[in-house]
Design a protein around this motif. Sequence first.
Motif, PDB file in Angstrom:
ATOM      1  N   UNK A  70       0.836  -1.206   0.000  1.00 53.67           N
ATOM      2  CA  UNK A  70       0.000   0.000   0.000  1.00 53.67           C
ATOM      3  C   UNK A  70       0.867   1.252   0.000  1.00 53.67           C
ATOM      4  N   UNK A  71       1.954   1.245   0.782  1.00 57.17           N
ATOM      5  CA  UNK A  71       2.854   2.394   0.813  1.00 57.17           C
ATOM      6  C   UNK A  71       3.604   2.591  -0.489  1.00 57.17           C
ATOM      7  N   UNK A  72       4.060   1.494  -1.079  1.00 56.09           N
ATOM      8  CA  UNK A  72       4.808   1.590  -2.333  1.00 56.09           C
ATOM      9  C   UNK A  72       3.909   2.028  -3.484  1.00 56.09           C
ATOM     10  N   UNK A  73       2.645   1.648  -3.445  1.00 48.76           N
ATOM     11  CA  UNK A  73       1.715   2.063  -4.488  1.00 48.76           C
ATOM     12  C   UNK A  73       1.498   3.579  -4.483  1.00 48.76           C
ATOM     13  N   UNK A  74       1.569   4.178  -3.301  1.00 49.70           N
ATOM     14  CA  UNK A  74       1.351   5.615  -3.179  1.00 49.70           C
ATOM     15  C   UNK A  74       2.617   6.431  -3.461  1.00 49.70           C
ATOM     16  N   UNK A  75       3.778   5.790  -3.371  1.00 50.42           N
ATOM     17  CA  UNK A  75       5.048   6.521  -3.479  1.00 50.42           C
ATOM     18  C   UNK A  75       6.054   5.670  -4.259  1.00 50.42           C
ATOM     19  N   UNK A  76       6.322   6.061  -5.479  1.00 51.11           N
ATOM     20  CA  UNK A  76       7.210   5.276  -6.344  1.00 51.11           C
ATOM     21  C   UNK A  76       8.658   5.307  -5.882  1.00 51.11           C
ATOM     22  N   UNK A  77       9.027   6.258  -5.019  1.00 48.77           N
ATOM     23  CA  UNK A  77      10.412   6.349  -4.539  1.00 48.77           C
ATOM     24  C   UNK A  77      10.644   5.520  -3.278  1.00 48.77           C
ATOM     25  N   UNK A  78       9.576   5.020  -2.655  1.00 47.50           N
ATOM     26  CA  UNK A  78       9.710   4.263  -1.410  1.00 47.50           C
ATOM     27  C   UNK A  78      10.354   2.903  -1.675  1.00 47.50           C
ATOM     28  N   UNK A  79      10.928   2.318  -0.634  1.00 44.36           N
ATOM     29  CA  UNK A  79      11.612   1.035  -0.744  1.00 44.36           C
ATOM     30  C   UNK A  79      11.257   0.135   0.441  1.00 44.36           C
ATOM     31  N   UNK A  80      11.403  -1.173   0.229  1.00 49.66           N
ATOM     32  CA  UNK A  80      11.263  -2.166   1.292  1.00 49.66           C
ATOM     33  C   UNK A  80      12.642  -2.668   1.688  1.00 49.66           C
ATOM     34  N   UNK A  81      12.816  -2.963   2.963  1.00 53.44           N
ATOM     35  CA  UNK A  81      14.071  -3.513   3.487  1.00 53.44           C
ATOM     36  C   UNK A  81      13.763  -4.815   4.215  1.00 53.44           C
ATOM     37  N   UNK A  82      14.482  -5.877   3.872  1.00 55.17           N
ATOM     38  CA  UNK A  82      14.352  -7.123   4.629  1.00 55.17           C
ATOM     39  C   UNK A  82      15.540  -7.241   5.580  1.00 55.17           C
ATOM     40  N   UNK A  83      15.245  -7.721   6.794  1.00 56.55           N
ATOM     41  CA  UNK A  83      16.267  -7.801   7.837  1.00 56.55           C
ATOM     42  C   UNK A  83      16.684  -9.238   8.129  1.00 56.55           C
ATOM     43  N   UNK A  84      16.642 -10.075   7.099  1.00 56.94           N
ATOM     44  CA  UNK A  84      17.125 -11.440   7.231  1.00 56.94           C
ATOM     45  C   UNK A  84      16.068 -12.436   7.671  1.00 56.94           C
ATOM     46  N   UNK A  85      16.400 -13.711   7.530  1.00 62.07           N
ATOM     47  CA  UNK A  85      15.439 -14.806   7.713  1.00 62.07           C
ATOM     48  C   UNK A  85      14.208 -14.511   6.862  1.00 62.07           C
ATOM     49  N   UNK A  86      14.477 -14.347   5.581  1.00 63.27           N
ATOM     50  CA  UNK A  86      13.418 -14.015   4.637  1.00 63.27           C
ATOM     51  C   UNK A  86      12.449 -15.171   4.451  1.00 63.27           C
ATOM     52  N   UNK A  87      12.939 -16.430   4.593  1.00 68.09           N
ATOM     53  CA  UNK A  87      12.076 -17.611   4.524  1.00 68.09           C
ATOM     54  C   UNK A  87      12.481 -18.612   5.602  1.00 68.09           C
ATOM     55  N   UNK A  88      11.555 -19.543   5.870  1.00 70.46           N
ATOM     56  CA  UNK A  88      11.779 -20.606   6.855  1.00 70.46           C
ATOM     57  C   UNK A  88      11.403 -21.954   6.231  1.00 70.46           C
ATOM     58  N   UNK A  89      12.099 -23.060   6.681  1.00 75.81           N
ATOM     59  CA  UNK A  89      13.093 -23.061   7.747  1.00 75.81           C
ATOM     60  C   UNK A  89      14.552 -22.953   7.278  1.00 75.81           C
ATOM     61  N   UNK A  90      14.844 -23.171   5.983  1.00 79.08           N
ATOM     62  CA  UNK A  90      16.254 -23.252   5.570  1.00 79.08           C
ATOM     63  C   UNK A  90      16.605 -22.333   4.397  1.00 79.08           C
ATOM     64  N   UNK A  91      15.691 -21.472   3.989  1.00 80.21           N
ATOM     65  CA  UNK A  91      15.999 -20.574   2.872  1.00 80.21           C
ATOM     66  C   UNK A  91      16.180 -21.284   1.547  1.00 80.21           C
TER      67      UNK A  91
END
Length: 308
Positions: A70-91
Amino acid sequence: MRISSVLICLITLLTLAAHATDKNKQSARKAPEKKLNVSVSVYAAGDIAECKKKPAKESMAARTAELIAAGLDKDSTARAITLGDNTYPIGSPEEFSRCYEPTWGRFKDKTLPAPGNHEYGMPKALGYYNYFGELAGPDRRGYYATRLGKWLVLSLNSNLDETQMEVQLSWLKEELAANKLKCTLAFWHHPAYSSGGHGNNKNMQDVWKILSAAKADIVLSAHDHNYERFAPLDANGDRDDKNGIRSFIVGTGGAKLTPMFIAKGVTEIRDNSTHGVLKLSLHEKSYEWEFMPVPGQSFSDKGQAACH
């Protein structure tokens, strides 16, 4: 006489018009230029895609992804940041395709990722690097630098062995020494300081000290499945409201939330009952933060501060 009068009138009108044109040009030159908006928004969380009990579209990762989308749809300059452990259990590659892609993968091209320890459940974190490709930085080393607005943004790898960590530390020093921007944000998976179940992480203490010496402003991490905001801390982890680093643990991206230990004296607020994401508004000389809970959950946290 009539011709002379007409000529005089024409000359007078032309003179007045010329003066008006000169005046307009001077006004245009004096008009201040509009400053371009250099603020950038980022949405961050770690410990994200877990689909063992529910399909991706019914998982908590899907609900946190909705907040970001929803935030990215409103603002094309916005970004998402992942802080690790993107998937479980073993990536694994399957986890990325089956669980991450339908949720946070919706905005993959606007994502700045970092690896966690679960990614390294696969040899050399191949699932993570194969999925993110160039977005994960060069040479599959897991760290890189970029610029967002007026901010230096550093993605670091907290999963390296001693030799690899030394190389990362040298790289970090060089990046900070060359930096001309006023504000700095760094993020990785294992928190240097935490009152969550895993506690402090010694492996990132040298990174913290280097960032502290450079007067970095914000550090984001996850690993503990909760939200925690600390007071600004110095190189030794002691409170320093003037020059310290403000850090956030945002392990609330979708995986099951976990217990916490007794709060530290420098903990300002924490919660382990709410999934959500942290929104940072990065301005030219300051920043604002807001923890955004998924619909139906109520914990929130807001504030603002100036860069050093």
